[in-house]
Design a protein around this motif. Sequence first.
Motif, PDB file in Angstrom:
ATOM      1  N   UNK A   1      40.567  24.025  37.708  1.00  0.00           N
ATOM      2  CA  UNK A   1      40.026  23.436  38.930  1.00  0.00           C
ATOM      3  C   UNK A   1      38.512  23.651  38.922  1.00  0.00           C
ATOM      4  N   UNK A   2      37.771  22.700  39.482  1.00  0.00           N
ATOM      5  CA  UNK A   2      36.303  22.694  39.349  1.00  0.00           C
ATOM      6  C   UNK A   2      35.626  23.924  39.950  1.00  0.00           C
ATOM      7  N   UNK A   3      36.277  24.627  40.876  1.00  0.00           N
ATOM      8  CA  UNK A   3      35.682  25.805  41.505  1.00  0.00           C
ATOM      9  C   UNK A   3      35.872  27.078  40.688  1.00  0.00           C
ATOM     10  N   UNK A   4      36.763  27.070  39.706  1.00  0.00           N
ATOM     11  CA  UNK A   4      37.152  28.305  39.021  1.00  0.00           C
ATOM     12  C   UNK A   4      36.030  28.878  38.159  1.00  0.00           C
ATOM     13  N   UNK A   5      35.536  28.124  37.209  1.00  0.00           N
ATOM     14  CA  UNK A   5      34.555  28.667  36.265  1.00  0.00           C
ATOM     15  C   UNK A   5      33.259  29.092  36.967  1.00  0.00           C
ATOM     16  N   UNK A   6      32.698  28.280  37.892  1.00  0.00           N
ATOM     17  CA  UNK A   6      31.503  28.757  38.593  1.00  0.00           C
ATOM     18  C   UNK A   6      31.742  30.058  39.372  1.00  0.00           C
ATOM     19  N   UNK A   7      32.898  30.180  39.994  1.00  0.00           N
ATOM     20  CA  UNK A   7      33.199  31.405  40.746  1.00  0.00           C
ATOM     21  C   UNK A   7      33.301  32.605  39.812  1.00  0.00           C
ATOM     22  N   UNK A   8      33.998  32.439  38.694  1.00  0.00           N
ATOM     23  CA  UNK A   8      34.157  33.543  37.749  1.00  0.00           C
ATOM     24  C   UNK A   8      32.802  33.937  37.165  1.00  0.00           C
ATOM     25  N   UNK A   9      31.963  32.958  36.861  1.00  0.00           N
ATOM     26  CA  UNK A   9      30.606  33.279  36.360  1.00  0.00           C
ATOM     27  C   UNK A   9      29.832  34.093  37.400  1.00  0.00           C
ATOM     28  N   UNK A  10      29.933  33.709  38.658  1.00  0.00           N
ATOM     29  CA  UNK A  10      29.251  34.426  39.745  1.00  0.00           C
ATOM     30  C   UNK A  10      29.772  35.860  39.855  1.00  0.00           C
ATOM     31  N   UNK A  11      31.077  36.041  39.764  1.00  0.00           N
ATOM     32  CA  UNK A  11      31.652  37.386  39.847  1.00  0.00           C
ATOM     33  C   UNK A  11      31.165  38.241  38.695  1.00  0.00           C
ATOM     34  N   UNK A  12      31.140  37.652  37.499  1.00  0.00           N
ATOM     35  CA  UNK A  12      30.682  38.392  36.322  1.00  0.00           C
ATOM     36  C   UNK A  12      29.217  38.798  36.466  1.00  0.00           C
ATOM     37  N   UNK A  13      28.384  37.861  36.981  1.00  0.00           N
ATOM     38  CA  UNK A  13      26.967  38.172  37.190  1.00  0.00           C
ATOM     39  C   UNK A  13      26.791  39.289  38.205  1.00  0.00           C
ATOM     40  N   UNK A  14      27.734  39.424  39.126  1.00  0.00           N
ATOM     41  CA  UNK A  14      27.688  40.490  40.131  1.00  0.00           C
ATOM     42  C   UNK A  14      28.246  41.803  39.583  1.00  0.00           C
ATOM     43  N   UNK A  15      28.655  41.813  38.315  1.00  0.00           N
ATOM     44  CA  UNK A  15      29.130  43.038  37.680  1.00  0.00           C
ATOM     45  C   UNK A  15      30.622  43.267  37.779  1.00  0.00           C
ATOM     46  N   UNK A  16      31.355  42.290  38.241  1.00  0.00           N
ATOM     47  CA  UNK A  16      32.807  42.448  38.353  1.00  0.00           C
ATOM     48  C   UNK A  16      33.493  42.137  37.034  1.00  0.00           C
TER      49      UNK A  16
ATOM     50  N   UNK B   1      42.140  27.986  49.291  1.00  0.00           N
ATOM     51  CA  UNK B   1      42.340  26.724  48.579  1.00  0.00           C
ATOM     52  C   UNK B   1      41.286  26.549  47.484  1.00  0.00           C
ATOM     53  N   UNK B   2      40.313  27.457  47.432  1.00  0.00           N
ATOM     54  CA  UNK B   2      39.254  27.396  46.436  1.00  0.00           C
ATOM     55  C   UNK B   2      38.754  28.811  46.173  1.00  0.00           C
ATOM     56  N   UNK B   3      38.408  29.098  44.923  1.00  0.00           N
ATOM     57  CA  UNK B   3      37.839  30.408  44.600  1.00  0.00           C
ATOM     58  C   UNK B   3      36.520  30.629  45.329  1.00  0.00           C
ATOM     59  N   UNK B   4      35.845  29.570  45.702  1.00  0.00           N
ATOM     60  CA  UNK B   4      34.570  29.710  46.403  1.00  0.00           C
ATOM     61  C   UNK B   4      34.757  30.294  47.808  1.00  0.00           C
ATOM     62  N   UNK B   5      35.982  30.348  48.295  1.00  0.00           N
ATOM     63  CA  UNK B   5      36.266  30.928  49.611  1.00  0.00           C
ATOM     64  C   UNK B   5      36.285  32.449  49.574  1.00  0.00           C
ATOM     65  N   UNK B   6      36.299  33.026  48.387  1.00  0.00           N
ATOM     66  CA  UNK B   6      36.374  34.476  48.262  1.00  0.00           C
ATOM     67  C   UNK B   6      34.989  35.090  48.341  1.00  0.00           C
ATOM     68  N   UNK B   7      34.873  36.083  49.198  1.00  0.00           N
ATOM     69  CA  UNK B   7      33.648  36.882  49.209  1.00  0.00           C
ATOM     70  C   UNK B   7      34.025  38.218  48.595  1.00  0.00           C
ATOM     71  N   UNK B   8      33.433  38.512  47.463  1.00  0.00           N
ATOM     72  CA  UNK B   8      33.708  39.781  46.778  1.00  0.00           C
ATOM     73  C   UNK B   8      32.439  40.582  46.720  1.00  0.00           C
ATOM     74  N   UNK B   9      32.503  41.834  47.173  1.00  0.00           N
ATOM     75  CA  UNK B   9      31.290  42.669  47.116  1.00  0.00           C
ATOM     76  C   UNK B   9      30.916  42.953  45.664  1.00  0.00           C
ATOM     77  N   UNK B  10      29.641  43.084  45.425  1.00  0.00           N
ATOM     78  CA  UNK B  10      29.152  43.373  44.093  1.00  0.00           C
ATOM     79  C   UNK B  10      29.667  44.746  43.641  1.00  0.00           C
ATOM     80  N   UNK B  11      29.989  44.868  42.370  1.00  0.00           N
ATOM     81  CA  UNK B  11      30.469  46.142  41.856  1.00  0.00           C
ATOM     82  C   UNK B  11      29.328  46.981  41.315  1.00  0.00           C
ATOM     83  N   UNK B  12      28.125  46.482  41.395  1.00  0.00           N
ATOM     84  CA  UNK B  12      26.983  47.235  40.860  1.00  0.00           C
ATOM     85  C   UNK B  12      26.349  48.077  41.918  1.00  0.00           C
TER      86      UNK B  12
END
Length: 173
Positions: free
Chosen positions: A44-59, A162-173
Amino acid sequence: MIQAVVDNVRWQMSLDRKTTALKQLQGHMWRAAFAAGRMKAEFFEDVVPAVRKWREAGMKVYIYSSGSVEAQKLLFGHSTEGDILELVDGHFDTKIGHKVESESYRKIANSIGCSTNNILFLTDVTLEASAAEEADVHVAVVVRPGNAGLTDDEKTYYSLITSFSELYLPSST
């Protein structure tokens, strides 16, 4: 004999069985199709951008699927987004345990060296969500086209997205 094996595989697939042997067989079949360039995994189009954002946040991002680890790597290595395996820190399949058993989530937490309450599990199957919650894992049920419907009780009980973009995850750093 060959027809009996084919019939058994079709029967297991018709029941959406999650047996390790079936998933390994599917993985071998996928390998041939991906290697030949006849298949590419779509996300789904929201998945890869969300995962990249999480990774950049240190998750860290792990995949836990009833599909074999080999099949998971094929999907992420041969996607319409290209090879995105670098976005995944690790893979788990039914060798760690079934997704409807809470002990599986405890084993995963132990394997990655964190507490279960530091894990967010995304699923579209409420039996899996229930097992994860029983292990003190945070859960969000992903509602997507083609997923099984939810009961009214499930809709009110679980956190739904309904979209990964709806998740707010705190940074792990």
